[in-house]
Write a protein that holds these residues in place. Structure first.
Motif, PDB file in Angstrom:
ATOM      1  N   GLU A 257      25.480  52.402  34.830  1.00 11.89           N
ATOM      2  CA  GLU A 257      26.531  53.265  34.326  1.00 11.89           C
ATOM      3  C   GLU A 257      25.913  54.123  33.233  1.00 11.89           C
ATOM      4  O   GLU A 257      25.153  53.632  32.402  1.00 11.89           O
ATOM      5  N   SER A 258      26.221  55.392  33.244  1.00 15.45           N
ATOM      6  CA  SER A 258      25.646  56.275  32.226  1.00 15.45           C
ATOM      7  C   SER A 258      26.380  56.088  30.906  1.00 15.45           C
ATOM      8  O   SER A 258      27.502  55.591  30.872  1.00 15.45           O
ATOM      9  N   PRO A 259      25.755  56.534  29.817  1.00 17.76           N
ATOM     10  CA  PRO A 259      26.504  56.603  28.557  1.00 17.76           C
ATOM     11  C   PRO A 259      27.567  57.698  28.672  1.00 17.76           C
ATOM     12  O   PRO A 259      27.546  58.503  29.606  1.00 17.76           O
ATOM     13  N   LEU A 260      28.485  57.731  27.738  1.00 15.75           N
ATOM     14  CA  LEU A 260      29.482  58.800  27.691  1.00 15.75           C
ATOM     15  C   LEU A 260      28.835  60.060  27.124  1.00 15.75           C
ATOM     16  O   LEU A 260      28.112  60.002  26.125  1.00 15.75           O
TER      17      LEU A 260
ATOM     18  N   ASP B  47      27.692  73.544  32.420  1.00 10.82           N
ATOM     19  CA  ASP B  47      26.941  72.846  33.458  1.00 10.82           C
ATOM     20  C   ASP B  47      26.465  71.577  32.767  1.00 10.82           C
ATOM     21  O   ASP B  47      25.615  71.647  31.869  1.00 10.82           O
ATOM     22  N   PRO B  48      27.020  70.406  33.114  1.00 11.36           N
ATOM     23  CA  PRO B  48      26.686  69.180  32.387  1.00 11.36           C
ATOM     24  C   PRO B  48      25.185  68.882  32.312  1.00 11.36           C
ATOM     25  O   PRO B  48      24.705  68.390  31.300  1.00 11.36           O
ATOM     26  N   SER B  49      24.430  69.221  33.340  1.00  9.13           N
ATOM     27  CA  SER B  49      22.992  68.911  33.314  1.00  9.13           C
ATOM     28  C   SER B  49      22.241  69.785  32.305  1.00  9.13           C
ATOM     29  O   SER B  49      21.192  69.390  31.819  1.00  9.13           O
TER      30      SER B  49
ATOM     31  N   ARG C  46      20.918  64.082  33.409  1.00 14.34           N
ATOM     32  CA  ARG C  46      20.249  64.323  34.691  1.00 14.34           C
ATOM     33  C   ARG C  46      19.801  63.022  35.350  1.00 14.34           C
ATOM     34  O   ARG C  46      19.785  62.923  36.568  1.00 14.34           O
ATOM     35  N   LYS C  47      19.448  62.049  34.538  1.00 15.40           N
ATOM     36  CA  LYS C  47      19.024  60.747  35.061  1.00 15.40           C
ATOM     37  C   LYS C  47      20.131  60.097  35.891  1.00 15.40           C
ATOM     38  O   LYS C  47      19.864  59.351  36.816  1.00 15.40           O
TER      39      LYS C  47
ATOM     40  N   ARG D  70      28.860  58.761  34.541  1.00 12.92           N
ATOM     41  CA  ARG D  70      28.664  58.231  35.887  1.00 12.92           C
ATOM     42  C   ARG D  70      29.100  56.783  35.814  1.00 12.92           C
ATOM     43  O   ARG D  70      28.518  55.986  35.084  1.00 12.92           O
ATOM     44  N   SER D  71      30.125  56.429  36.570  1.00 15.44           N
ATOM     45  CA  SER D  71      30.616  55.048  36.603  1.00 15.44           C
ATOM     46  C   SER D  71      29.631  54.177  37.347  1.00 15.44           C
ATOM     47  O   SER D  71      28.926  54.638  38.255  1.00 15.44           O
ATOM     48  N   ALA D  72      29.596  52.916  36.985  1.00 15.88           N
ATOM     49  CA  ALA D  72      28.718  51.972  37.664  1.00 15.88           C
ATOM     50  C   ALA D  72      29.143  51.826  39.118  1.00 15.88           C
ATOM     51  O   ALA D  72      30.333  51.831  39.437  1.00 15.88           O
ATOM     52  N   ALA D  73      28.180  51.703  39.996  1.00 13.62           N
ATOM     53  CA  ALA D  73      28.470  51.515  41.419  1.00 13.62           C
ATOM     54  C   ALA D  73      28.874  50.071  41.681  1.00 13.62           C
ATOM     55  O   ALA D  73      28.314  49.151  41.089  1.00 13.62           O
ATOM     56  N   ASP D  74      29.859  49.901  42.546  1.00 13.72           N
ATOM     57  CA  ASP D  74      30.204  48.540  42.969  1.00 13.72           C
ATOM     58  C   ASP D  74      29.521  48.269  44.311  1.00 13.72           C
ATOM     59  O   ASP D  74      28.822  49.121  44.856  1.00 13.72           O
TER      60      ASP D  74
END
Length: 129
Positions: free
Chosen positions: A18-21, A38-40, A47-48, A116-120
């Motif tokens: 999960e990304s940081p906020l 543009d967030p990136s 970008r990571k 980016r939320s953590a993937a389940d």
């Protein structure tokens, strides 16, 4: 080692993170004006984790605003509201528009938290298949 872990290999660890906020302080917006990012570019460290897939917009102002995600997903956010949006968004571009033709958005009153939320396990399985 589980089957999913074997199929994903080293990719599995990356996908689960999960990304940081990343907080976008929108700043002042003129009456009927808009601002975009543009967030990136605004948050190079994001970008990571690209693409970001979750956003929470906090509108603490007295004017209604509109959030446009990637030029196509449009959401109305009334004054004083908190609007979470998550899913397969793939956020590459954001625009916030002031819907009031007579009153500007006050700096510091509108901001957005991107992540980016953590993937389940279902997300990981879809990635493999």
């Amino acid at each position: 080692m589980g089957i999913i872990a074997q199929l994903l290999g080293t990719r599995g660890k990356y996908l689960k993170e999960e990304s940081p906020l990343y907080t976008w302080n929108v700043g002042a917006i003129a009456a009927a004006g808009s601002v975009s990012i543009d967030p990136s570019r605004t948050f190079p460290a994001s970008r990571k984790y690209a693409p970001l897939n979750s956003i929470v917009v906090i509108n603490n102002d007295v004017v209604d605003i509109q959030l446009t995600i990637n030029g196509k997903e449009v959401l109305y956010i009334p004054a004083g509201a908190i609007q979470p949006v998550a899913g397969d968004l793939g956020i590459t571009h954001l625009t916030i528009t002031n819907l009031d033709a007579g009153t500007a958005v006050t700096a510091g009153k509108v901001y957005a938290n991107l992540q980016r939320s953590a993937a389940d396990i279902n997300d990981l399985a879809r990635e493999v298949l």
